[in-house]
Design a protein around this motif. Structure first.
Motif, mmCIF file in Angstrom:
data_model
loop_
_atom_site.group_PDB
_atom_site.id
_atom_site.type_symbol
_atom_site.label_atom_id
_atom_site.label_comp_id
_atom_site.label_asym_id
_atom_site.label_seq_id
_atom_site.Cartn_x
_atom_site.Cartn_y
_atom_site.Cartn_z
ATOM 1 N N LYS A 22 41.965 -94.748 84.085
ATOM 2 C CA LYS A 22 41.166 -93.672 83.509
ATOM 3 C C LYS A 22 41.442 -93.527 82.018
ATOM 4 C CE LYS A 22 40.668 -90.750 87.642
ATOM 5 N NZ LYS A 22 40.997 -89.422 88.222
ATOM 6 N N LEU A 23 42.706 -93.686 81.642
ATOM 7 C CA LEU A 23 43.074 -93.509 80.249
ATOM 8 C C LEU A 23 42.430 -94.558 79.347
ATOM 9 C CD1 LEU A 23 44.827 -92.153 78.067
ATOM 10 C CD2 LEU A 23 46.666 -93.722 78.711
ATOM 11 N N ILE A 24 42.555 -95.826 79.697
ATOM 12 C CA ILE A 24 42.042 -96.866 78.804
ATOM 13 C C ILE A 24 40.523 -96.921 78.798
ATOM 14 C CG2 ILE A 24 44.124 -98.270 79.016
ATOM 15 C CD1 ILE A 24 42.563 -100.123 80.904
ATOM 16 N N ASN A 25 39.891 -96.271 79.790
ATOM 17 C CA ASN A 25 38.427 -96.208 79.811
ATOM 18 C C ASN A 25 37.909 -94.828 79.399
ATOM 19 O OD1 ASN A 25 37.331 -98.876 80.941
ATOM 20 N ND2 ASN A 25 39.005 -98.395 82.354
ATOM 21 N N ALA A 26 38.810 -93.964 78.937
ATOM 22 C CA ALA A 26 38.449 -92.618 78.473
ATOM 23 C C ALA A 26 37.607 -91.872 79.507
ATOM 24 C CB ALA A 26 37.705 -92.689 77.143
ATOM 25 N N LEU A 27 38.036 -91.944 80.768
ATOM 26 C CA LEU A 27 37.320 -91.268 81.851
ATOM 27 C C LEU A 27 37.963 -89.908 82.117
ATOM 28 C CD1 LEU A 27 36.940 -94.268 84.345
ATOM 29 C CD2 LEU A 27 35.200 -93.334 82.809
ATOM 30 N N PRO A 28 37.243 -88.844 81.921
ATOM 31 C CA PRO A 28 37.810 -87.509 82.163
ATOM 32 C C PRO A 28 37.924 -87.221 83.649
ATOM 33 C CG PRO A 28 35.490 -87.322 81.583
ATOM 34 C CD PRO A 28 35.844 -88.781 81.458
ATOM 35 N N ALA A 29 38.581 -86.130 83.972
ATOM 36 C CA ALA A 29 38.711 -85.717 85.365
ATOM 37 C C ALA A 29 37.325 -85.516 85.969
ATOM 38 C CB ALA A 29 39.518 -84.424 85.451
ATOM 39 N N GLY A 30 37.135 -86.035 87.180
ATOM 40 C CA GLY A 30 35.851 -85.899 87.854
ATOM 41 C C GLY A 30 34.816 -86.931 87.465
ATOM 42 N N ALA A 31 35.174 -87.848 86.563
ATOM 43 C CA ALA A 31 34.212 -88.868 86.121
ATOM 44 C C ALA A 31 33.928 -89.852 87.245
ATOM 45 C CB ALA A 31 34.749 -89.604 84.906
ATOM 46 N N THR A 32 32.750 -90.416 87.219
ATOM 47 C CA THR A 32 32.352 -91.450 88.181
ATOM 48 C C THR A 32 31.921 -92.694 87.421
ATOM 49 O OG1 THR A 32 30.071 -90.634 88.206
ATOM 50 C CG2 THR A 32 31.598 -89.735 89.859
ATOM 51 N N ILE A 33 31.787 -93.786 88.150
ATOM 52 C CA ILE A 33 31.308 -95.028 87.551
ATOM 53 C C ILE A 33 30.040 -95.452 88.281
ATOM 54 C CG2 ILE A 33 33.552 -95.837 86.754
ATOM 55 C CD1 ILE A 33 33.754 -97.516 89.288
ATOM 56 N N SER A 34 29.254 -96.285 87.623
ATOM 57 C CA SER A 34 27.989 -96.714 88.212
ATOM 58 C C SER A 34 27.816 -98.210 88.037
ATOM 59 C CB SER A 34 26.824 -95.961 87.556
ATOM 60 O OG SER A 34 26.824 -96.158 86.157
ATOM 61 N N PRO A 35 27.094 -98.867 88.958
ATOM 62 C CA PRO A 35 26.874 -100.305 88.857
ATOM 63 C C PRO A 35 26.273 -100.682 87.506
ATOM 64 C CG PRO A 35 26.158 -99.506 91.003
ATOM 65 C CD PRO A 35 26.469 -98.288 90.174
ATOM 66 N N GLY A 36 26.760 -101.791 86.952
ATOM 67 C CA GLY A 36 26.291 -102.257 85.653
ATOM 68 C C GLY A 36 27.128 -101.762 84.494
ATOM 69 N N GLN A 37 27.925 -100.732 84.727
ATOM 70 C CA GLN A 37 28.782 -100.192 83.670
ATOM 71 C C GLN A 37 29.929 -101.160 83.395
ATOM 72 O OE1 GLN A 37 30.240 -96.302 84.674
ATOM 73 N NE2 GLN A 37 31.752 -96.247 83.017
ATOM 74 N N LYS A 38 30.325 -101.285 82.128
ATOM 75 C CA LYS A 38 31.450 -102.141 81.765
ATOM 76 C C LYS A 38 32.710 -101.301 81.659
ATOM 77 C CE LYS A 38 28.779 -105.703 79.375
ATOM 78 N NZ LYS A 38 28.990 -106.667 80.467
ATOM 79 N N VAL A 39 33.805 -101.804 82.240
ATOM 80 C CA VAL A 39 35.089 -101.109 82.205
ATOM 81 C C VAL A 39 36.190 -102.103 81.881
ATOM 82 C CG1 VAL A 39 34.401 -99.302 83.825
ATOM 83 C CG2 VAL A 39 35.410 -101.432 84.693
ATOM 84 N N LYS A 40 37.323 -101.563 81.450
ATOM 85 C CA LYS A 40 38.493 -102.382 81.147
ATOM 86 C C LYS A 40 39.521 -102.240 82.263
ATOM 87 C CE LYS A 40 39.186 -100.112 77.343
ATOM 88 N NZ LYS A 40 39.819 -99.612 76.110
ATOM 89 N N ILE A 41 40.158 -103.337 82.597
ATOM 90 C CA ILE A 41 41.343 -103.296 83.441
ATOM 91 C C ILE A 41 42.429 -104.107 82.749
ATOM 92 C CG2 ILE A 41 39.997 -103.095 85.563
ATOM 93 C CD1 ILE A 41 40.863 -106.013 86.195
ATOM 94 N N ILE A 42 43.654 -103.981 83.226
ATOM 95 C CA ILE A 42 44.767 -104.761 82.716
ATOM 96 C C ILE A 42 45.213 -105.713 83.810
ATOM 97 C CG2 ILE A 42 47.051 -104.693 81.687
ATOM 98 C CD1 ILE A 42 44.838 -103.270 80.074
ATOM 99 N N SER A 43 45.135 -107.014 83.522
ATOM 100 C CA SER A 43 45.555 -108.007 84.513
ATOM 101 C C SER A 43 45.956 -109.283 83.781
ATOM 102 C CB SER A 43 44.422 -108.288 85.513
ATOM 103 O OG SER A 43 43.340 -108.925 84.867
#
Length: 514
Positions: A492-513
């Protein structure tokens, strides 16, 4: 991992250590491929840098300008040049990746076209540090860490940081600061801190004792005003400034959960941050229009530019994986007990656990040391009990161990020789604690050489950009995060997602791997 005095807890209680030298598996490249981003006067000479599309068919200029040529008669640039190598050394060297360098050049190039000083050139360096920081020196020397680039979610957020630092340069804040100090005193402090054999001098430099990089609150607020204006005039979202201030504050809160996290190299430790400052930045942004209706965020090309960015520990410093520290270059690994947290700092590996237990691991060149028992008694450990010194064998490797005491603490000191290095474990517990034997035994028994297969499989963590699929959820995406036991929080932090945020298909997000 590098070497510095022992943990604060141990240091307070008087266990003195002779300075140890930093070691890495490979030297960090020192090539200086700083990016010249000059404004209107020299735009025709650096079109390939400023061209937003980076078309490969752009031909070289007939009269190319390099940063050293542009700045050769600028006394402010000479001031920055003098401190540049010391700043770079303090932050682990430069981070070189062509895609990321072009991305930063693209952002900075757009800002220079609206700079208040059209003849100012800038030398931008990406620092190979996971810290979240950016700063400026006189003469156009700008610095941004790869850690900050990993936290940002679009180009406008990085532009907000860079425009703020450019404002310090164009407003001559570094020069003003210096005039309030005695220049020779400043120079002598820097030399004493950075050129000493003690690595702590370099860390002191990075922590703000270099006066040229420190600004007053009034100067910071002035840079905010100029920076937000530059953002809007360059076509970026002016609300990126308060938005990224919020992200950095959230990162600071996330990091503060770990009491051993050293935040002294981060942006908010060297820049005043308060709700009033964020509100002021938002107010300046409103002068350019309503939020969401003005400026470009540049999210898609930004995420493409940081996809694959190194995250966290660099290979030269080794990696932390859960309760295990692994260093492929040195070919070593060891484990800490359950409930311990490992902190791989620049100069050593530290770990803390229940009952005020502290562990430090570092290494020194073996030199002409012939006997490890003699090495233990050579004077680098204060409070050593000579009768406890004895040789040991650790997974087939030569070693030696001893006990030491200092006021209310007991210590186990174990050294192990491998090739031309001596590796050192120091474990501290409150005096009389029965856990010293158990903790030190786990450490030393788990220390061993890595197999070729283990070394080949060891890979650094990187920022990976994913497109959300129809079956993805916050939980499933966060579950793919590596290198943390707080996966959902960090996602949530690296994607700046606030509490209660949702994601939707097609949206780009970051992960650490990996």
């Amino acid at each position: 991992m590098m070497v510095k005095p022992i943990t604060k807890t141990i240091q307070r209680e008087g266990l003195a250590l002779a300075p140890a030298r930093r070691f890495r598996s490979a030297s960090v490249a020192t090539r200086n491929i700083a990016i010249l981003v000059a404004s209107a006067v020299v735009l025709s000479s650096c079109q390939s840098i400023l061209d937003q599309a980076y078309q490969p068919n752009v031909s070289p200029s007939d009269s190319p300008q390099i940063v050293d040529e542009v700045q050769k008669n600028d006394p402010r640039a000479q001031m920055g040049a003098r401190e540049h190598p010391r700043i770079v050394a303090s932050y682990g060297g430069e981070y070189h990746d062509e895609k990321t360098e072009k991305l930063v050049a693209r952002i900075a190039g757009a800002l220079t076209t609206v700079s208040e000083n059209p003849v100012q050139s800038y030398r931008i360096t990406i620092l190979n540090s996971p810290a979240i920081n950016a700063f400026a020196l006189p003469g156009g020397y700008l610095y941004v860490t790869r850690g900050l680039l990993a936290l940002a979610n679009d180009a406008s957020e990085v532009a907000a940081v860079l425009s703020h630092e450019m404002a310090h340069v164009t407003a001559n804040h570094g020069i003003e600061r210096q005039r309030r100090e005695e220049a020779e005193v400043i120079a002598s402090r820097v030399v004493a801190e950075v050129l000493s054999s003690d690595l702590a001098g370099k860390q002191a430099l990075a922590r703000g004792k270099l006066r040229l990089a420190a600004f007053s609150r009034q100067q910071e607020l002035q840079a905010d005003v100029i920076g937000v204006r530059m953002l809007g005039e360059a076509g970026y979202d002016p609300y990126a400034a308060p938005r990224f201030l919020d992200s950095m504050a959230a990162y600071a809160r996330f990091s503060s959960v770990d009491p051993d996290t050293d935040q002294s190299l981060d942006f908010l430790s060297s820049h005043p941050n308060a709700p009033q400052r964020t509100d002021l930045a938002r107010r300046h942004a409103r002068a350019q229009g309503m939020e969401g209706t003005v400026g470009d965020r540049g999210r898609n090309y930004y995420l493409a530019g940081i996809d694959g960015l190194l995250y966290g520990d660099s290979p030269e410093e080794g990696f932390v994986r859960g309760q295990t520290f692994l260093h492929g270059g040195l070919g070593i690994r060891f484990e800490v007990p359950p409930e311990f947290r490992i902190d791989n700092k620049v100069d050593a590996v530290l770990a803390t656990g229940p009952g005020e237990t502290a562990i430090r691991f570092d290494g020194v060149d073996a030199g002409d040391t012939t006997s490890l028992t003699n090495y233990l008694t050579s004077g680098w450990v204060a409070g050593l009990r000579p009768e406890t010194v004895r040789p040991v064998t650790v997974n087939g490797l030569e070693g030696a161990t001893a006990r030491a005491s200092a006021e209310r603490w007991d210590f186990d000191v174990t050294v192990i020789r491998l090739n031309n290095q001596i590796f050192r474990f120091l474990t501290a517990v409150p005096k009389g604690s029965p856990t010293l034997d158990q903790v030190s035994a786990i450490l030393t028994s788990s220390f061993r050489q890595m197999t070729p297969k283990e070394t080949a499989a060891l890979k650094p963590l990187r920022v990976r950009v994913l497109t959300v699929g129809p079956r993805d959820t916050l939980a499933t995406l966060a579950g793919r995060m590596m290198g943390t036991d707080r996966k959902l929080d960090l996602f949530k932090l690296i994607n700046a997602l606030p509490a209660g945020a949702t994601i939707s298909p097609g949206q780009k997000v970051k992960i650490i791997s990996e």
